[in-house]
Design a protein around this motif. Structure first.
Motif, PDB file in Angstrom:
ATOM      1  N   ARG A  82       7.031  -6.242  13.763  1.00 10.85           N
ATOM      2  CA  ARG A  82       6.728  -7.175  13.062  1.00 10.85           C
ATOM      3  C   ARG A  82       6.534  -6.873  11.733  1.00 10.85           C
ATOM      4  O   ARG A  82       5.459  -6.949  10.998  1.00 10.85           O
ATOM      5  CB  ARG A  82       5.230  -7.552  13.677  1.00 10.85           C
ATOM      6  CG  ARG A  82       5.093  -7.698  15.145  1.00 10.85           C
ATOM      7  CD  ARG A  82       3.579  -8.080  15.718  1.00 10.85           C
ATOM      8  NE  ARG A  82       3.755  -8.506  17.060  1.00 10.85           N
ATOM      9  CZ  ARG A  82       3.950  -7.324  17.954  1.00 10.85           C
ATOM     10  NH1 ARG A  82       3.841  -6.315  17.883  1.00 10.85           N
ATOM     11  NH2 ARG A  82       3.751  -7.993  19.172  1.00 10.85           N
ATOM     12  N   PRO A  83       7.848  -6.737  11.201  1.00 12.97           N
ATOM     13  CA  PRO A  83       7.856  -6.419   9.513  1.00 12.97           C
ATOM     14  C   PRO A  83       7.118  -7.535   8.650  1.00 12.97           C
ATOM     15  O   PRO A  83       7.408  -8.809   8.932  1.00 12.97           O
ATOM     16  CB  PRO A  83       9.367  -6.403   9.416  1.00 12.97           C
ATOM     17  CG  PRO A  83      10.061  -7.326  10.520  1.00 12.97           C
ATOM     18  CD  PRO A  83       9.198  -7.210  11.574  1.00 12.97           C
ATOM     19  N   VAL A  84       6.567  -7.040   7.614  1.00 18.47           N
ATOM     20  CA  VAL A  84       5.915  -7.949   6.690  1.00 18.47           C
ATOM     21  C   VAL A  84       6.545  -7.812   5.319  1.00 18.47           C
ATOM     22  O   VAL A  84       6.437  -8.425   4.308  1.00 18.47           O
ATOM     23  CB  VAL A  84       4.251  -7.794   6.696  1.00 18.47           C
ATOM     24  CG1 VAL A  84       3.605  -8.152   7.942  1.00 18.47           C
ATOM     25  CG2 VAL A  84       4.005  -6.302   6.445  1.00 18.47           C
ATOM     26  N   LEU A  85       6.947  -6.422   5.054  1.00 19.02           N
ATOM     27  CA  LEU A  85       7.663  -6.131   3.781  1.00 19.02           C
ATOM     28  C   LEU A  85       9.077  -6.746   3.591  1.00 19.02           C
ATOM     29  O   LEU A  85       9.410  -7.229   2.700  1.00 19.02           O
ATOM     30  CB  LEU A  85       7.690  -4.512   3.541  1.00 19.02           C
ATOM     31  CG  LEU A  85       6.441  -3.926   3.292  1.00 19.02           C
ATOM     32  CD1 LEU A  85       6.518  -2.545   3.393  1.00 19.02           C
ATOM     33  CD2 LEU A  85       5.615  -4.796   2.484  1.00 19.02           C
ATOM     34  N   ILE A  86      10.058  -6.338   4.735  1.00 21.44           N
ATOM     35  CA  ILE A  86      11.407  -6.838   4.702  1.00 21.44           C
ATOM     36  C   ILE A  86      11.515  -8.120   5.810  1.00 21.44           C
ATOM     37  O   ILE A  86      11.636  -7.750   6.844  1.00 21.44           O
ATOM     38  CB  ILE A  86      12.580  -5.816   4.676  1.00 21.44           C
ATOM     39  CG1 ILE A  86      12.272  -4.665   3.931  1.00 21.44           C
ATOM     40  CG2 ILE A  86      13.634  -6.328   4.882  1.00 21.44           C
ATOM     41  CD1 ILE A  86      13.118  -3.420   4.232  1.00 21.44           C
ATOM     42  N   LYS A  87      11.690  -9.131   5.439  1.00 21.72           N
ATOM     43  CA  LYS A  87      11.622 -10.129   6.252  1.00 21.72           C
ATOM     44  C   LYS A  87      13.215 -10.738   6.667  1.00 21.72           C
ATOM     45  O   LYS A  87      14.156 -10.477   5.767  1.00 21.72           O
ATOM     46  CB  LYS A  87      11.154 -11.641   5.820  1.00 21.72           C
ATOM     47  CG  LYS A  87       9.426 -11.596   5.417  1.00 21.72           C
ATOM     48  CD  LYS A  87       8.776 -11.641   6.856  1.00 21.72           C
ATOM     49  CE  LYS A  87       7.353 -11.890   6.633  1.00 21.72           C
ATOM     50  NZ  LYS A  87       6.495 -12.059   7.708  1.00 21.72           N
ATOM     51  N   THR A  88      13.335 -11.011   7.777  1.00 19.43           N
ATOM     52  CA  THR A  88      14.686 -11.456   8.028  1.00 19.43           C
ATOM     53  C   THR A  88      14.870 -13.055   7.860  1.00 19.43           C
ATOM     54  O   THR A  88      13.762 -13.849   8.330  1.00 19.43           O
ATOM     55  CB  THR A  88      14.755 -11.251   9.605  1.00 19.43           C
ATOM     56  OG1 THR A  88      15.198  -9.717   9.890  1.00 19.43           O
ATOM     57  CG2 THR A  88      16.505 -11.935  10.129  1.00 19.43           C
ATOM     58  N   CYS A  89      15.663 -13.436   7.212  1.00 17.56           N
ATOM     59  CA  CYS A  89      16.057 -15.041   6.847  1.00 17.56           C
ATOM     60  C   CYS A  89      17.131 -15.220   7.925  1.00 17.56           C
ATOM     61  O   CYS A  89      18.229 -14.833   7.501  1.00 17.56           O
ATOM     62  CB  CYS A  89      16.126 -15.217   5.508  1.00 17.56           C
ATOM     63  SG  CYS A  89      14.781 -14.612   4.518  1.00 17.56           S
TER      64      CYS A  89
ATOM     65  N   ASP B 294       0.787  -1.234  -0.038  1.00 12.97           N
ATOM     66  CA  ASP B 294      -0.038   0.018   0.087  1.00 12.97           C
ATOM     67  C   ASP B 294       0.718   1.350  -0.119  1.00 12.97           C
ATOM     68  O   ASP B 294       0.285   2.488   0.435  1.00 12.97           O
ATOM     69  CB  ASP B 294      -0.924  -0.113   1.388  1.00 12.97           C
ATOM     70  CG  ASP B 294      -0.079   0.090   2.628  1.00 12.97           C
ATOM     71  OD1 ASP B 294       1.001  -0.145   2.373  1.00 12.97           O
ATOM     72  OD2 ASP B 294      -0.843  -0.228   3.582  1.00 12.97           O
ATOM     73  N   ARG B 295       1.988   1.090  -0.353  1.00 16.39           N
ATOM     74  CA  ARG B 295       2.810   2.141  -0.572  1.00 16.39           C
ATOM     75  C   ARG B 295       3.701   2.449  -1.818  1.00 16.39           C
ATOM     76  O   ARG B 295       3.540   1.689  -2.630  1.00 16.39           O
ATOM     77  CB  ARG B 295       3.927   2.108   0.396  1.00 16.39           C
ATOM     78  CG  ARG B 295       3.954   2.471   1.848  1.00 16.39           C
ATOM     79  CD  ARG B 295       4.752   1.767   2.899  1.00 16.39           C
ATOM     80  NE  ARG B 295       4.365   2.539   4.317  1.00 16.39           N
ATOM     81  CZ  ARG B 295       3.440   1.822   5.071  1.00 16.39           C
ATOM     82  NH1 ARG B 295       2.775   0.844   4.459  1.00 16.39           N
ATOM     83  NH2 ARG B 295       3.210   2.347   6.260  1.00 16.39           N
ATOM     84  N   VAL B 296       4.034   3.624  -2.183  1.00 16.01           N
ATOM     85  CA  VAL B 296       4.663   4.081  -3.400  1.00 16.01           C
ATOM     86  C   VAL B 296       5.949   4.640  -3.280  1.00 16.01           C
ATOM     87  O   VAL B 296       5.983   5.766  -2.392  1.00 16.01           O
ATOM     88  CB  VAL B 296       3.773   4.803  -4.184  1.00 16.01           C
ATOM     89  CG1 VAL B 296       4.351   5.481  -5.462  1.00 16.01           C
ATOM     90  CG2 VAL B 296       2.424   4.169  -4.568  1.00 16.01           C
TER      91      VAL B 296
ATOM     92  N   GLU C  72       7.410   0.248   7.215  1.00 17.68           N
ATOM     93  CA  GLU C  72       6.622  -0.793   7.675  1.00 17.68           C
ATOM     94  C   GLU C  72       5.579  -0.467   8.783  1.00 17.68           C
ATOM     95  O   GLU C  72       5.655   0.640   9.224  1.00 17.68           O
ATOM     96  CB  GLU C  72       7.562  -2.209   8.639  1.00 17.68           C
ATOM     97  CG  GLU C  72       8.448  -2.615   7.789  1.00 17.68           C
ATOM     98  CD  GLU C  72       7.862  -4.000   7.237  1.00 17.68           C
ATOM     99  OE1 GLU C  72       6.596  -4.235   7.262  1.00 17.68           O
ATOM    100  OE2 GLU C  72       8.772  -4.638   6.605  1.00 17.68           O
ATOM    101  N   THR C  73       4.296  -1.031   8.655  1.00 13.73           N
ATOM    102  CA  THR C  73       3.155  -0.623   9.231  1.00 13.73           C
ATOM    103  C   THR C  73       3.578  -0.617  10.884  1.00 13.73           C
ATOM    104  O   THR C  73       3.349  -0.133  11.860  1.00 13.73           O
ATOM    105  CB  THR C  73       1.968  -1.330   9.248  1.00 13.73           C
ATOM    106  OG1 THR C  73       1.484  -1.077   7.829  1.00 13.73           O
ATOM    107  CG2 THR C  73       0.661  -0.962  10.125  1.00 13.73           C
TER     108      THR C  73
END
Length: 239
Positions: free
Chosen positions: A218-225, A141-143, A213-214
């Motif tokens: 609890r990031p949903v765009l940039i995940k830590t692997c 939802d971002r640009v 991130e919202t």
């Protein structure tokens, strides 16, 4: 020879052009030369290079200007040739996206080593899949407004990005879904200067998360692997 990497040498000094062409040719590279930016652009149309060796001080459009134009349209690796006194131009060139630099006078053997190192690094990077340099790029939802270097949230509020944050977000948008190691992120964002900032990736990711991130916790765009790096998980499209 046709499958060998194609190196373009852009320098207004004929002796340097001939020296580099001869030396790289002896080591198996295809080499073309141009005396200025205009000649290079004509060369690029007919035979795009795999790497550009680019002098900074040239008449007309100088190396910094040509680097800026190239970076707006192409990820081709660039190695700058600079005079010792041009520290400011060298730094600006690296900030523009050059991959390495070499000061004049230089040893052709060192230039060859730099070319090999840059090509190895580029070949080891994941392929770009995203519209990295589009005017505006939508993710979730971002640009991202590339020209203004700011992110528009769902509420329409613009959040400015620092240079480091902008580069990092650009890399993630170019490689959606790919798990990028810290070393890859350093190479893709900073190139040769990465050794100066080798502990900054985690901090930069944290700062970027706070802006896109919202809920940064609890990031949903940039995940830590864990153990591997980071992954940008959201689909992207031109806005």
């Amino acid at each position: 020879m046709e499958t060998a990497p194609h190196i373009a040498v852009v320098d207004d000094n004929m002796e340097i052009r001939e020296l580099v062409m001869r030396y790289l040719g002896e080591h198996g590279y295809r080499v073309s030369a141009a005396e200025n930016a205009g000649a290079f652009l004509r060369l690029q149309e007919s035979s795009p290079p795999d790497l550009v060796v680019l002098d900074i001080m040239m008449p007309g459009t100088d190396g910094l200007g040509l680097c800026r134009d190239l970076r707006a349209a192409s990820p081709v690796p660039i190695i700058f040739l600079t005079a010792i006194a041009e520290d400011t131009d060298r730094i600006v060139g690296l900030e523009m996206g050059a991959d390495d630099y070499l000061t004049k006078p230089f040893n052709p053997r060192e230039l060859l080593a730099r070319i090999k190192a840059v090509l190895r690094r580029v070949q080891g990077q994941p392929a770009r899949r995203g519209p990295a340099r589009a005017g505006k790029v939508r993710f979730g939802d971002r640009v991202l407004d590339v020209s203004r270097r700011e992110v528009l949230g769902p509420d329409g509020v613009a959040v400015p990005l620092s240079t480091a944050e902008f580069r990092l977000l650009g890399v993630f948008l170019e490689h959606p879904g790919a798990v990028l190691s810290r070393d890859q992120l350093l190479d893709l964002t900073l190139g040769r200067t990465a050794d100066v900032w080798d502990r900054s990736v985690d901090n930069q990711v944290s700062r970027l998360r706070r802006k896109i991130e919202t809920d940064p916790a609890r990031p949903v765009l940039i995940k830590t692997c864990w153990g591997d790096g980071y992954q940008f998980t959201t689909e992207i499209e031109p806005a």
